[in-house]
Design a protein around this motif. Structure first.
Motif, short mmCIF file in Angstrom:
data_model
loop_
_atom_site.label_atom_id
_atom_site.label_comp_id
_atom_site.label_asym_id
_atom_site.label_seq_id
_atom_site.Cartn_x
_atom_site.Cartn_y
_atom_site.Cartn_z
N GLU A 123 37.78 31.67 34.30
CA GLU A 123 38.59 32.26 34.68
C GLU A 123 39.68 32.47 34.93
OE1 GLU A 123 36.30 36.13 35.06
OE2 GLU A 123 35.72 36.54 33.05
N TRP A 178 48.56 32.32 33.23
CA TRP A 178 49.35 33.12 33.59
C TRP A 178 50.46 32.44 34.02
CZ3 TRP A 178 50.72 35.22 28.91
CH2 TRP A 178 49.17 35.65 28.62
N HIS A 228 47.98 39.03 23.99
CA HIS A 228 46.76 39.13 24.60
C HIS A 228 46.26 40.12 24.80
CE1 HIS A 228 44.41 36.84 27.69
NE2 HIS A 228 44.80 38.44 28.31
N LEU A 229 47.37 41.47 25.59
CA LEU A 229 46.93 42.42 25.90
C LEU A 229 46.08 43.26 24.87
CD1 LEU A 229 49.91 43.02 28.65
CD2 LEU A 229 46.69 42.50 28.91
N GLN A 251 43.74 42.98 23.25
CA GLN A 251 42.14 42.09 22.98
C GLN A 251 41.49 42.05 24.51
OE1 GLN A 251 40.70 42.15 20.41
NE2 GLN A 251 42.87 41.86 19.45
N ASN A 252 42.79 42.45 25.36
CA ASN A 252 42.04 42.44 26.84
C ASN A 252 42.94 43.13 27.77
OD1 ASN A 252 40.49 39.13 27.09
ND2 ASN A 252 42.31 39.24 25.02
N GLU A 253 41.52 43.68 28.41
CA GLU A 253 42.45 44.93 29.73
C GLU A 253 43.40 44.56 30.45
OE1 GLU A 253 39.53 47.13 31.66
OE2 GLU A 253 39.82 48.15 29.76
N PHE A 277 44.28 39.78 32.06
CA PHE A 277 45.48 38.54 32.01
C PHE A 277 43.91 37.74 32.13
CE2 PHE A 277 49.22 40.10 31.84
CZ PHE A 277 49.50 40.64 30.48
N GLY A 322 39.97 38.31 32.62
CA GLY A 322 38.96 38.86 32.65
C GLY A 322 39.34 39.80 34.01
N SER A 323 38.50 40.12 34.81
CA SER A 323 39.21 41.85 35.90
C SER A 323 41.08 41.77 36.53
CB SER A 323 38.32 41.78 37.59
OG SER A 323 38.40 40.68 37.24
N ASP A 382 47.73 39.11 37.30
CA ASP A 382 48.39 40.78 36.81
C ASP A 382 48.96 40.74 38.29
OD1 ASP A 382 46.46 41.79 34.38
OD2 ASP A 382 45.00 40.77 35.67
N TRP A 385 48.90 48.44 29.47
CA TRP A 385 48.56 47.79 30.78
C TRP A 385 48.97 47.92 32.15
CZ3 TRP A 385 52.10 44.00 32.64
CH2 TRP A 385 51.75 43.01 33.73
#
Length: 201
Positions: free
Chosen positions: A86, A93, A143-144, A146-148, A150, A152-153, A158, A184
């Motif tokens: 991660e 990113w 990407h977003l 499938q993910n909250e 960029f 992990g948390s 972000d 997001w």
């Protein structure tokens, strides 16, 4: 610590946002590229690249480049993933933001909103920044979906991507065409300690 920055710069907003979240006290010094202050000899002596932001530590050492400052400040906090994979994603990113995102989304906004940049706002340049900025937003949206976040948390990734994405509309980008990005943005703004771009201590 002293942060040399500009109030309306997304790159400068990044460390300010993270320091606000971490409760780090700092002195803010405005050094505007609009008026040529970043090219003053006294500032260039501190940062030969003549750009902001730059963070001056309590012991006098200095760090330039917004994402490098983020990584320094985020060490041993929730904003830099402890998991090796991660953490690599966060770096991925950050590089994406500076190479594939900021040069188009931020630059197009500057071309359209800063009077001193108007001479560079040729039809070709505006078309190129619009096309490549939309490509970046498309990559983010995929990407977003499938993910909250960029990496992990919520992390420095972000923060880096939020800084210019949330004002992309000022550059003529239609964020409603990217619903996962729009959702997001709201999650980022809901994270504890969020402050707006104009915030200063």
């Amino acid at each position: 610590m002293i942060l040399y920055d500009m109030a309306d710069s997304g790159n400068c907003y990044k460390p300010r946002l993270l320091m606000a979240k971490l409760g780090i006290a700092f002195t803010r010094v405005e050094v505007s590229s609009h008026t040529g202050e970043t090219r003053r000899p006294d500032y260039v002596a501190k940062n030969p690249n003549a750009m902001v932001p730059m963070l001056e530590l309590d012991d006098g050492r200095r760090i330039a480049e917004s994402n490098a400052i983020l990584l320094y400040l985020a060490e041993d906090t929730r904003f830099l993933p402890a998991d090796r994979y991660e953490r690599a994603l966060a770096y991925q990113w950050l590089f994406f933001e500076q190479y594939s995102h900021e040069p188009y989304i931020a630059v197009r906004k500057a071309l359209l909103t800063f009077p001193e940049r108007a001479k560079d706002a040729t039809p070709e340049r505006l078309a190129q920044t619009l096309e490549r900025g939309n490509k970046a937003l498309g990559v983010m949206n995929k990407h977003l979906e499938q993910n909250e976040f960029f990496a992990g948390s919520y992390s420095v990734a972000d923060i880096a991507l939020y800084a210019y994405t949330h004002t992309a509309g000022m550059g003529g980008f239609q964020l409603d065409a990217y619903p996962a990005v729009a959702a997001w943005l709201k999650r980022v703004e809901a994270d504890k300690g969020h402050v707006p771009i104009g915030w200063a201590p």
